[in-house]
Scaffold this motif. Structure first.
Motif, PDB file in Angstrom:
ATOM      1  N   UNK A  38     -41.410 -52.760  -2.052  1.00  0.00           N
ATOM      2  CA  UNK A  38     -41.547 -52.268  -0.686  1.00  0.00           C
ATOM      3  C   UNK A  38     -41.896 -53.392   0.274  1.00  0.00           C
ATOM      4  N   UNK A  39     -41.325 -53.366   1.480  1.00  0.00           N
ATOM      5  CA  UNK A  39     -41.773 -54.318   2.502  1.00  0.00           C
ATOM      6  C   UNK A  39     -43.260 -54.126   2.794  1.00  0.00           C
ATOM      7  N   UNK A  40     -43.927 -55.195   3.201  1.00  0.00           N
ATOM      8  CA  UNK A  40     -45.357 -55.136   3.499  1.00  0.00           C
ATOM      9  C   UNK A  40     -45.626 -54.149   4.624  1.00  0.00           C
ATOM     10  N   UNK A  41     -46.690 -53.366   4.473  1.00  0.00           N
ATOM     11  CA  UNK A  41     -47.153 -52.413   5.488  1.00  0.00           C
ATOM     12  C   UNK A  41     -46.077 -51.395   5.868  1.00  0.00           C
ATOM     13  N   UNK A  42     -45.413 -50.871   4.853  1.00  0.00           N
ATOM     14  CA  UNK A  42     -44.431 -49.813   5.092  1.00  0.00           C
ATOM     15  C   UNK A  42     -45.144 -48.537   5.528  1.00  0.00           C
ATOM     16  N   UNK A  43     -44.415 -47.724   6.288  1.00  0.00           N
ATOM     17  CA  UNK A  43     -44.954 -46.449   6.774  1.00  0.00           C
ATOM     18  C   UNK A  43     -44.363 -45.333   5.909  1.00  0.00           C
ATOM     19  N   UNK A  44     -45.226 -44.653   5.151  1.00  0.00           N
ATOM     20  CA  UNK A  44     -44.775 -43.714   4.132  1.00  0.00           C
ATOM     21  C   UNK A  44     -45.398 -42.341   4.354  1.00  0.00           C
ATOM     22  N   UNK A  45     -44.549 -41.329   4.419  1.00  0.00           N
ATOM     23  CA  UNK A  45     -45.003 -39.941   4.484  1.00  0.00           C
ATOM     24  C   UNK A  45     -45.094 -39.390   3.069  1.00  0.00           C
ATOM     25  N   UNK A  46     -46.234 -38.798   2.742  1.00  0.00           N
ATOM     26  CA  UNK A  46     -46.411 -38.147   1.444  1.00  0.00           C
ATOM     27  C   UNK A  46     -46.762 -36.687   1.696  1.00  0.00           C
ATOM     28  N   UNK A  47     -45.843 -35.775   1.344  1.00  0.00           N
ATOM     29  CA  UNK A  47     -46.167 -34.351   1.440  1.00  0.00           C
ATOM     30  C   UNK A  47     -46.915 -33.943   0.172  1.00  0.00           C
ATOM     31  N   UNK A  48     -47.810 -32.974   0.318  1.00  0.00           N
ATOM     32  CA  UNK A  48     -48.667 -32.618  -0.805  1.00  0.00           C
ATOM     33  C   UNK A  48     -49.731 -33.671  -1.052  1.00  0.00           C
ATOM     34  N   UNK A  49     -50.170 -34.330   0.013  1.00  0.00           N
ATOM     35  CA  UNK A  49     -51.101 -35.463  -0.119  1.00  0.00           C
ATOM     36  C   UNK A  49     -52.482 -35.051  -0.616  1.00  0.00           C
ATOM     37  N   UNK A  50     -52.821 -33.772  -0.489  1.00  0.00           N
ATOM     38  CA  UNK A  50     -54.109 -33.309  -0.995  1.00  0.00           C
ATOM     39  C   UNK A  50     -54.002 -32.775  -2.418  1.00  0.00           C
ATOM     40  N   UNK A  51     -52.780 -32.776  -2.957  1.00  0.00           N
ATOM     41  CA  UNK A  51     -52.577 -32.349  -4.334  1.00  0.00           C
ATOM     42  C   UNK A  51     -52.909 -33.458  -5.314  1.00  0.00           C
ATOM     43  N   UNK A  52     -52.816 -33.138  -6.588  1.00  0.00           N
ATOM     44  CA  UNK A  52     -53.205 -34.069  -7.647  1.00  0.00           C
ATOM     45  C   UNK A  52     -52.411 -35.384  -7.586  1.00  0.00           C
TER      46      UNK A  52
END
Length: 325
Positions: A5-19
């Motif tokens: 990954x390029x440095x400081x990529x902007x990433x969306x994670x759905x289910x971020x409060x899940x395991x």
């Protein structure tokens, strides 16, 4: 570990409060990436556990959280419009094979409607790569092991499995029609700290310590390919930056079915070493210093005898060395 990954990529994670979402978000934050977390904090299990996970993520300056439900398209679009993620990891889903027998509409809302809303947002906001969680459940009634991504997956045995198979088909369609690079990861029984309390290693431990009988389905003659969370994180991290490319020479009779003429790829993510349920219980008993009271039962509807991942594709050098061009 090779960074794809390029440095400081902007990433969306759905289910971020899940395991898995929590662990992946933390993993990415520690490596300097900017993480946008999205979760609806539903009550499938105690939301306090999800809040506790979020409290740990909120300690990072490079984390922002949105409470939203994927089935609500305007809410999903708002997050994409506000944050403009470069990469999206869809881990949000209604989990649990057995719960799908009781509440099928929860799976339709989250796993089907929610996923098409993610796909539409990726299309509108030009996401570089969509990585999404599929499941070992898609192998359904298959009897040939280890399960390979080259095996047919047209015979699911639960609605949960059917929705995950549908996700793979939907992602492929968007990859073909709109050029959205998409990678599906079939996860095999992921376990570890901060895990889901409905998973057997937690529920069995709780019941054994409390002297409550545990239900042993198929009389203990089942096996699962238990996969530790740290191994999952390393693989997901590499795969986010490993953007699939279309194969213009793809031929359904000769080419891998896990690849495509579209920018699309499917991987298994498992331990490649199934453990029998009886052995699993014996290890828990030994660690706890207490014998389990067992109620032996027949196989449950929607369940499978064995999960066993062929991870050949994941072991190829390109997974750990290829950079996005």
């Amino acid at each position: 570990m090779t960074d794809t990954l390029p440095i400081q990529s902007k990433i969306l994670i759905t289910g971020a409060a899940g395991f898995i979402g929590f662990h992946l978000a933390k993993f990415m934050l520690e490596r300097g990436h900017f993480v946008i977390g999205l979760d609806n904090l539903n009550s499938y299990y105690d939301p306090r556990l999800k809040e506790d996970r979020l409290d740990m993520l909120r300690a990072y300056d490079n984390f922002v959280f949105y409470r939203a439900d994927l089935k609500e398209k305007p809410a999903v679009d708002e997050v994409f419009a506000a944050c403009k993620p470069e990469y999206a990891v869809n881990l949000a889903a209604q989990a649990g094979v057995r719960y799908s027998l009781e509440n099928p509409y929860a799976y339709v809302d989250s796993n089907l409607v929610g996923f098409v809303n993610v796909l539409e947002a990726c299309r509108s906001y030009l996401v570089k790569h969509l990585l999404f969680a599929s499941s070992s459940s898609v192998y359904g009634g298959n009897k040939t092991v280890p399960f390979s991504t080259e095996h047919n997956t047209d015979h699911p045995v639960s609605l949960y499995a059917a929705t995950k198979k549908a996700n793979e088909l939907m992602a492929h369609t968007y990859a073909h029609l709109y050029g959205i690079p998409s990678t599906g990861v079939r996860l095999f029984t992921v376990y570890g700290p901060w895990g889901r309390p409905d998973m057997a290693y937690f529920s069995f431990t709780r019941d054994i310590l409390a002297g409550v009988p545990i239900k042993v389905f198929n009389h203990g003659s089942m096996s699962r390919d238990f996969t530790y969370i740290d191994d999952v994180l390393k693989a997901l991290y590499r795969l986010i930056g490993l953007v699939p490319k279309p194969n213009p020479d793809w031929d359904e009779k000769a080419s891998p079915i896990s690849e495509s003429f579209a920018p699309y790829k499917i991987y298994n993510l498992g331990n490649n070493s199934p453990v029998k349920l009886s052995r699993f219980i014996a290890v828990l008993e030994n660690c706890l210093g207490k014998k389990a009271q067992k109620i032996y039962l027949d196989m449950q509807p929607g369940d499978v005898i064995m999960t066993y991942a062929d991870v050949t594709d994941l072991e190829k050098p390109s997974v750990s060395s290829q950079r996005r061009q």
